[in-house]
Design a protein around this motif. Structure first.
Motif, mmCIF file in Angstrom:
data_model
loop_
_atom_site.group_PDB
_atom_site.id
_atom_site.type_symbol
_atom_site.label_atom_id
_atom_site.label_comp_id
_atom_site.label_asym_id
_atom_site.label_seq_id
_atom_site.Cartn_x
_atom_site.Cartn_y
_atom_site.Cartn_z
ATOM 1 N N ASP A 170 0.955 -1.169 0.137
ATOM 2 C CA ASP A 170 0.283 0.024 0.165
ATOM 3 C C ASP A 170 0.900 1.156 -0.058
ATOM 4 O O ASP A 170 1.960 1.127 0.380
ATOM 5 N N ILE A 171 0.336 2.206 -0.486
ATOM 6 C CA ILE A 171 1.026 3.769 -0.417
ATOM 7 C C ILE A 171 0.091 4.581 0.222
ATOM 8 O O ILE A 171 -1.031 4.609 -0.319
ATOM 9 N N CYS A 172 0.479 5.051 1.478
ATOM 10 C CA CYS A 172 -0.191 5.818 2.207
ATOM 11 C C CYS A 172 0.221 7.288 2.441
ATOM 12 O O CYS A 172 1.430 7.413 2.125
ATOM 13 N N GLN A 173 -0.636 8.159 2.821
ATOM 14 C CA GLN A 173 -0.197 9.444 2.861
ATOM 15 C C GLN A 173 0.197 9.744 4.466
ATOM 16 O O GLN A 173 -0.161 9.160 5.430
ATOM 17 N N ARG A 174 1.094 10.719 4.752
ATOM 18 C CA ARG A 174 1.727 10.798 6.073
ATOM 19 C C ARG A 174 0.552 11.185 6.875
ATOM 20 O O ARG A 174 -0.589 12.023 6.590
ATOM 21 N N GLY A 175 0.623 10.720 8.126
ATOM 22 C CA GLY A 175 -0.621 11.206 9.083
ATOM 23 C C GLY A 175 -1.914 10.202 9.425
ATOM 24 O O GLY A 175 -2.649 10.232 10.099
ATOM 25 N N THR A 176 -1.740 9.336 8.042
ATOM 26 C CA THR A 176 -2.710 8.443 8.361
ATOM 27 C C THR A 176 -2.601 7.186 8.804
ATOM 28 O O THR A 176 -1.501 7.172 9.426
ATOM 29 N N SER A 177 -3.365 6.095 8.822
ATOM 30 C CA SER A 177 -3.151 4.982 9.635
ATOM 31 C C SER A 177 -3.412 3.985 8.666
ATOM 32 O O SER A 177 -4.329 4.015 7.893
ATOM 33 N N LEU A 178 -2.894 2.584 8.766
ATOM 34 C CA LEU A 178 -3.067 1.545 8.095
ATOM 35 C C LEU A 178 -3.052 0.276 8.967
ATOM 36 O O LEU A 178 -2.304 0.101 9.741
ATOM 37 N N THR A 179 -4.288 -0.566 8.701
ATOM 38 C CA THR A 179 -4.288 -1.877 9.436
ATOM 39 C C THR A 179 -3.838 -3.119 8.657
ATOM 40 O O THR A 179 -4.499 -3.179 7.439
ATOM 41 N N ILE A 180 -3.175 -3.800 9.012
ATOM 42 C CA ILE A 180 -2.344 -4.893 8.237
ATOM 43 C C ILE A 180 -2.923 -6.193 8.953
ATOM 44 O O ILE A 180 -3.199 -6.559 10.185
ATOM 45 N N GLN A 181 -3.464 -7.112 8.121
ATOM 46 C CA GLN A 181 -4.118 -8.346 8.605
ATOM 47 C C GLN A 181 -3.510 -9.371 8.343
ATOM 48 O O GLN A 181 -2.659 -9.711 7.449
ATOM 49 N N CYS A 182 -3.418 -10.439 9.412
ATOM 50 C CA CYS A 182 -2.507 -11.606 9.176
ATOM 51 C C CYS A 182 -3.579 -12.794 9.581
ATOM 52 O O CYS A 182 -4.034 -12.856 10.662
ATOM 53 N N GLN A 183 -3.666 -13.807 8.710
ATOM 54 C CA GLN A 183 -4.321 -14.627 8.887
ATOM 55 C C GLN A 183 -3.624 -16.260 8.668
ATOM 56 O O GLN A 183 -3.044 -16.423 7.667
ATOM 57 N N VAL A 184 -3.738 -17.191 9.667
ATOM 58 C CA VAL A 184 -3.283 -18.251 9.452
ATOM 59 C C VAL A 184 -4.111 -19.461 9.231
ATOM 60 O O VAL A 184 -5.232 -19.383 9.617
ATOM 61 N N ASP A 185 -3.714 -20.498 8.245
ATOM 62 C CA ASP A 185 -4.591 -21.440 7.929
ATOM 63 C C ASP A 185 -5.002 -22.616 9.161
ATOM 64 O O ASP A 185 -5.393 -23.617 9.055
ATOM 65 N N SER A 186 -4.110 -22.795 10.304
ATOM 66 C CA SER A 186 -4.259 -23.482 11.492
ATOM 67 C C SER A 186 -3.805 -22.668 12.876
ATOM 68 O O SER A 186 -3.404 -21.526 12.714
ATOM 69 N N GLN A 187 -4.582 -23.150 13.941
ATOM 70 C CA GLN A 187 -4.296 -22.613 15.123
ATOM 71 C C GLN A 187 -2.829 -22.528 15.338
ATOM 72 O O GLN A 187 -2.207 -23.627 15.256
ATOM 73 N N VAL A 188 -2.328 -21.386 16.230
ATOM 74 C CA VAL A 188 -0.753 -21.601 16.390
ATOM 75 C C VAL A 188 -0.834 -20.929 17.894
ATOM 76 O O VAL A 188 -1.765 -20.101 18.428
ATOM 77 N N THR A 189 0.392 -21.289 18.262
ATOM 78 C CA THR A 189 0.556 -20.972 19.855
ATOM 79 C C THR A 189 1.102 -19.526 19.678
ATOM 80 O O THR A 189 0.865 -18.634 20.857
ATOM 81 N N MET A 190 2.170 -18.910 19.161
ATOM 82 C CA MET A 190 2.444 -17.801 19.212
ATOM 83 C C MET A 190 2.418 -16.869 17.959
ATOM 84 O O MET A 190 2.461 -17.570 16.954
ATOM 85 N N MET A 191 2.255 -15.706 17.819
ATOM 86 C CA MET A 191 2.281 -14.849 16.642
ATOM 87 C C MET A 191 2.949 -13.651 17.019
ATOM 88 O O MET A 191 3.042 -12.972 17.987
#
Lengths: 113, 115
Positions: B11-32
């Motif tokens: 993504d290309i974003c302008q200063r002062g804004t916010s971006l949310t990044i998503q992380c999805q795993v295909d199985s249950q994990v103990t630590m992220m």
């Protein structure tokens, strides 16, 4: 965390063995030696790990010095796909640092056809 | 093994804004975990994402700048807040699965450019 020292870069020819060295003179008794590599435009991937004995897997071999102050990652026959940044990382298997990986600058491996 | 996907990939974003990044795993994990890789640099751990509780941040990273959520065992988000050009980096999600403590899996990363 104990630190590791690796050469900035190394070169190899395709189908030749590659020995990637790593110095870790301040390693503690509970530190495992891990190797990861990062191919261009990808996240790092696990290569191999060991504690005291030499280890082999389908990707590579890990030779650990008897005093554990150094180790060598061995790629038996380099391919073009092995061109990557290789990271040698010390990791405590337990305690508060569990799961954390501290990446150094790594070794850039170039493989020539 | 664990297969990790991240959105957006870039993504290309302008200063002062916010971006949310998503992380999805295909199985249950103990630590992220969330890492940052600045241009031409190695990876730096930002924080450990804890399920159902506040993330654990590394030195130099604060919750106000990098709020993290982990509502369940397969999903986490990282927000980069009030962005500046210095935040231009690749952000990577990483996980550890039970039974394979020694192998950490990494997502493909989100390439962020702040203008």
């Amino acid at each position: 965390d104990a630190k590791t020292t690796q050469p900035n870069s190394m070169e190899s020819n395709e189908e030749e063995p590659v020995h990637l060295p790593c110095n870790h003179s301040t390693i503690s008794g509970t530190d495992y030696i891990h190797w990861y590599r990062q191919l261009p435009s990808q996240g790092p991937e696990y290569v191999i790990h060991g504690l005291t004995s030499n280890v082999n897997n389908r990707m590579a071999s890990l030779a650990i010095a008897e005093d554990r102050k150094s180790s060598t990652l061995i790629l038996h026959r380099a391919t073009l796909r092995d061109a990557a940044v290789y990271y040698c990382i010390l990791r405590d298997a337990g305690g508060t640092s569990y799961g954390k990986l501290t990446f150094g600058q790594g070794t850039i491996l170039t493989v020539h056809p | 093994s664990a297969v990790i996907s991240q959105k957006p990939s870039r993504d290309i974003c302008q200063r002062g804004t916010s971006l949310t990044i998503q992380c999805q795993v295909d199985s249950q994990v103990t630590m992220m975990f969330w890492y940052r890789q600045q241009p031409g640099q190695s990876l730096t751990l930002i924080a450990t994402a804890n399920q159902g509780s506040e993330a654990t941040y590394e030195s130099g990273f604060v919750i106000d700048k990098f709020p993290i959520s982990r509502p369940n065992l397969t999903f986490s988000t990282l927000t980069v807040s009030n962005m500046s050009p210095e935040d231009s980096s690749i952000y990577l999600c990483s996980v550890v699965t039970s039974g394979r403590w020694y192998e950490q899996y990494f997502g493909p990363g989100t390439r962020l450019t702040v203008t």
